[in-house]
Design a protein around this motif. Structure first.
Motif, PDB file in Angstrom:
ATOM      1  N   ARG A 106      32.998   6.519   0.783  1.00  0.00           N
ATOM      2  CA  ARG A 106      32.719   6.607   2.222  1.00  0.00           C
ATOM      3  C   ARG A 106      31.677   7.694   2.508  1.00  0.00           C
ATOM      4  O   ARG A 106      30.749   7.487   3.288  1.00  0.00           O
ATOM      5  CB  ARG A 106      34.015   6.893   2.970  1.00  0.00           C
ATOM      6  CG  ARG A 106      33.869   6.905   4.451  1.00  0.00           C
ATOM      7  CD  ARG A 106      35.211   7.069   5.121  1.00  0.00           C
ATOM      8  NE  ARG A 106      35.041   7.130   6.555  1.00  0.00           N
ATOM      9  CZ  ARG A 106      36.010   7.335   7.390  1.00  0.00           C
ATOM     10  NH1 ARG A 106      37.247   7.492   6.944  1.00  0.00           N
ATOM     11  NH2 ARG A 106      35.785   7.386   8.681  1.00  0.00           N
ATOM     12  N   ALA A 107      31.838   8.850   1.868  1.00  0.00           N
ATOM     13  CA  ALA A 107      30.874   9.942   2.057  1.00  0.00           C
ATOM     14  C   ALA A 107      29.499   9.551   1.523  1.00  0.00           C
ATOM     15  O   ALA A 107      28.473   9.883   2.127  1.00  0.00           O
ATOM     16  CB  ALA A 107      31.374  11.209   1.375  1.00  0.00           C
ATOM     17  N   LEU A 108      29.474   8.840   0.398  1.00  0.00           N
ATOM     18  CA  LEU A 108      28.199   8.373  -0.151  1.00  0.00           C
ATOM     19  C   LEU A 108      27.521   7.402   0.810  1.00  0.00           C
ATOM     20  O   LEU A 108      26.314   7.496   1.048  1.00  0.00           O
ATOM     21  CB  LEU A 108      28.408   7.708  -1.513  1.00  0.00           C
ATOM     22  CG  LEU A 108      28.716   8.646  -2.672  1.00  0.00           C
ATOM     23  CD1 LEU A 108      29.176   7.853  -3.890  1.00  0.00           C
ATOM     24  CD2 LEU A 108      27.511   9.502  -3.004  1.00  0.00           C
ATOM     25  N   ALA A 109      28.292   6.485   1.369  1.00  0.00           N
ATOM     26  CA  ALA A 109      27.729   5.515   2.310  1.00  0.00           C
ATOM     27  C   ALA A 109      27.144   6.225   3.528  1.00  0.00           C
ATOM     28  O   ALA A 109      26.061   5.862   4.013  1.00  0.00           O
ATOM     29  CB  ALA A 109      28.801   4.510   2.733  1.00  0.00           C
ATOM     30  N   LYS A 110      27.826   7.248   3.996  1.00  0.00           N
ATOM     31  CA  LYS A 110      27.343   8.016   5.148  1.00  0.00           C
ATOM     32  C   LYS A 110      26.044   8.750   4.800  1.00  0.00           C
ATOM     33  O   LYS A 110      25.099   8.773   5.595  1.00  0.00           O
ATOM     34  CB  LYS A 110      28.421   9.006   5.591  1.00  0.00           C
ATOM     35  CG  LYS A 110      28.101   9.744   6.851  1.00  0.00           C
ATOM     36  CD  LYS A 110      29.265  10.626   7.285  1.00  0.00           C
ATOM     37  CE  LYS A 110      28.931  11.367   8.558  1.00  0.00           C
ATOM     38  NZ  LYS A 110      30.046  12.214   9.003  1.00  0.00           N
ATOM     39  N   ALA A 111      25.989   9.347   3.610  1.00  0.00           N
ATOM     40  CA  ALA A 111      24.786  10.070   3.179  1.00  0.00           C
ATOM     41  C   ALA A 111      23.607   9.114   3.000  1.00  0.00           C
ATOM     42  O   ALA A 111      22.462   9.458   3.320  1.00  0.00           O
ATOM     43  CB  ALA A 111      25.059  10.834   1.891  1.00  0.00           C
ATOM     44  N   ILE A 112      23.881   7.921   2.505  1.00  0.00           N
ATOM     45  CA  ILE A 112      22.823   6.918   2.346  1.00  0.00           C
ATOM     46  C   ILE A 112      22.331   6.461   3.718  1.00  0.00           C
ATOM     47  O   ILE A 112      21.125   6.379   3.961  1.00  0.00           O
ATOM     48  CB  ILE A 112      23.323   5.724   1.501  1.00  0.00           C
ATOM     49  CG1 ILE A 112      23.532   6.166   0.053  1.00  0.00           C
ATOM     50  CG2 ILE A 112      22.354   4.553   1.580  1.00  0.00           C
ATOM     51  CD1 ILE A 112      24.308   5.170  -0.795  1.00  0.00           C
ATOM     52  N   LYS A 113      23.259   6.202   4.614  1.00  0.00           N
ATOM     53  CA  LYS A 113      22.893   5.742   5.955  1.00  0.00           C
ATOM     54  C   LYS A 113      22.046   6.776   6.691  1.00  0.00           C
ATOM     55  O   LYS A 113      21.101   6.433   7.395  1.00  0.00           O
ATOM     56  CB  LYS A 113      24.149   5.419   6.761  1.00  0.00           C
ATOM     57  CG  LYS A 113      23.859   4.805   8.106  1.00  0.00           C
ATOM     58  CD  LYS A 113      25.111   4.372   8.826  1.00  0.00           C
ATOM     59  CE  LYS A 113      24.742   3.730  10.149  1.00  0.00           C
ATOM     60  NZ  LYS A 113      25.922   3.277  10.880  1.00  0.00           N
ATOM     61  N   SER A 114      22.351   8.056   6.487  1.00  0.00           N
ATOM     62  CA  SER A 114      21.606   9.120   7.165  1.00  0.00           C
ATOM     63  C   SER A 114      20.245   9.383   6.516  1.00  0.00           C
ATOM     64  O   SER A 114      19.409  10.080   7.084  1.00  0.00           O
ATOM     65  CB  SER A 114      22.417  10.414   7.169  1.00  0.00           C
ATOM     66  OG  SER A 114      22.400  11.011   5.882  1.00  0.00           O
ATOM     67  N   GLY A 115      20.050   8.868   5.299  1.00  0.00           N
ATOM     68  CA  GLY A 115      18.798   9.089   4.586  1.00  0.00           C
ATOM     69  C   GLY A 115      18.804  10.315   3.693  1.00  0.00           C
ATOM     70  O   GLY A 115      17.807  10.620   3.046  1.00  0.00           O
TER      71      GLY A 115
END
Length: 124
Positions: A106-115
């Motif tokens: 979940r944290a990885l997905a958030k970091a990817i989404k934020s760039g």
């Protein structure tokens, strides 16, 4: 094995001609035990050849790395630009490695989404 690069590394790599295929090949070598230096705290140095130069004259990449799990390209430099990193930089990289390697999906997905992170994937 999931492979990522942070935004500053991605910009540097693009400028230096380090494409995703080279990064994937570097991690593949690491998974087979070919690590140039284990700096401790899950921080490793991996040399990457660019543009027909050999690895000894190529680029140095620093990664947060856990075998069979995740690899994060976090810093890079040309051998001609500097010999190594300072003790303070290594301390900061060890802290960063601990943080990155603890990220949940979940944290990885958030970091990817934020760039903040970019997942490195094969074109295949």
């Amino acid at each position: 094995m999931r492979i990522f690069k942070n935004r500053p590394f991605s910009k540097w790599a693009s400028k230096e001609g380090l494409n995703d295929a080279l990064l994937l090949a570097a991690v593949d070598e690491m998974e087979r035990g070919l690590i140039d230096a284990n700096l401790g705290g899950h921080v490793v140095k991996k040399r990457v050849a660019v543009g027909g130069q050999g690895k000894s004259g190529g680029m140095r990449t620093l990664l947060a790395y856990r075998v069979g799990d995740k690899a994060f390209f976090v810093y890079g430099f040309a051998k001609s630009a500097r010999a190594n990193i300072s003790a303070d930089e290594l301390r900061a990289l060890k802290y960063l490695a601990k943080e990155l390697l603890s990220y949940s999906d979940r944290a990885l997905a958030k970091a990817i989404k934020s760039g903040a992170l970019i997942e490195v994937k094969s074109d295949e």
